[in-house]
Write an enzyme that holds these catalytic residues in place. Structure first.
Site, PDB file in Angstrom:
ATOM      1  CB  SER A  58      -0.934   0.005   1.205  1.00 21.15           C
ATOM      2  OG  SER A  58      -1.694   1.192   1.214  1.00 21.15           O
ATOM      3  CE  LYS A  61       0.079  -0.017   6.688  1.00 19.10           C
ATOM      4  NZ  LYS A  61      -0.084  -1.461   6.868  1.00 19.10           N
ATOM      5  CB  SER A 118      -4.338  -1.546   5.462  1.00 20.96           C
ATOM      6  OG  SER A 118      -3.019  -1.968   5.591  1.00 20.96           O
TER       7      SER A 118
END
Length: 126
Positions: A58, A61, A118
């Site tokens: 990610s 993220k 997440s």
């Protein structure tokens, strides 16, 4: 006498307790790559494609966390600041912590949601 009684009680409790063993293969069945390392001995306990080069799971993220650290360093945010969830943030799909519109949470709690779960909804709050 007390020691014998205590040992007997512990023995009986052990008979009735269930110990569930979690196998790493069960936890990583859907993962493309994984590694489990004992923190004390540094021994690799389990690995699955551990050396395979993969893109970060990610980027959003990681970038959100970097921007958060910069904002805290520049004193634009503090860990205990309270933020309110917008309608847009609460509508995020995918991984989330199911924030409701107008729900409030501290920056630190939102950071944990992003880092651990997440949570897409927590990434878009603010």
């Amino acid at each position: 006498m007390l020691k014998k009684g205590l040992c007997l009680l512990i023995g009986i409790m052990m008979l009735f307790c269930q110990i569930n063993v979690v196998h790493a293969t069960n936890l990583t069945s859907g993962a493309e790559s994984a590694i489990l390392i004992d923190a004390n001995s540094q021994q690799v306990l389990y690995q699955k494609n551990a050396t395979k080069k993969l893109y970060p799971a990610s980027t959003t993220k990681i970038m959100t966390m970097i921007l958060l650290f910069e904002a805290i360093q520049e004193k634009r945010l503090k860990w205990d600041d309270i933020l309110t969830c917008s309608a847009y943030a609460s509508s995020m799909g995918g991984s989330q912590v199911y924030l409701e519109e107008n729900e409030t949470m501290s920056v630190f709690e939102l950071f944990k949601c992003i880092a651990i779960a997440s949570a897409n909804d927590a990434k878009h709050i603010g």
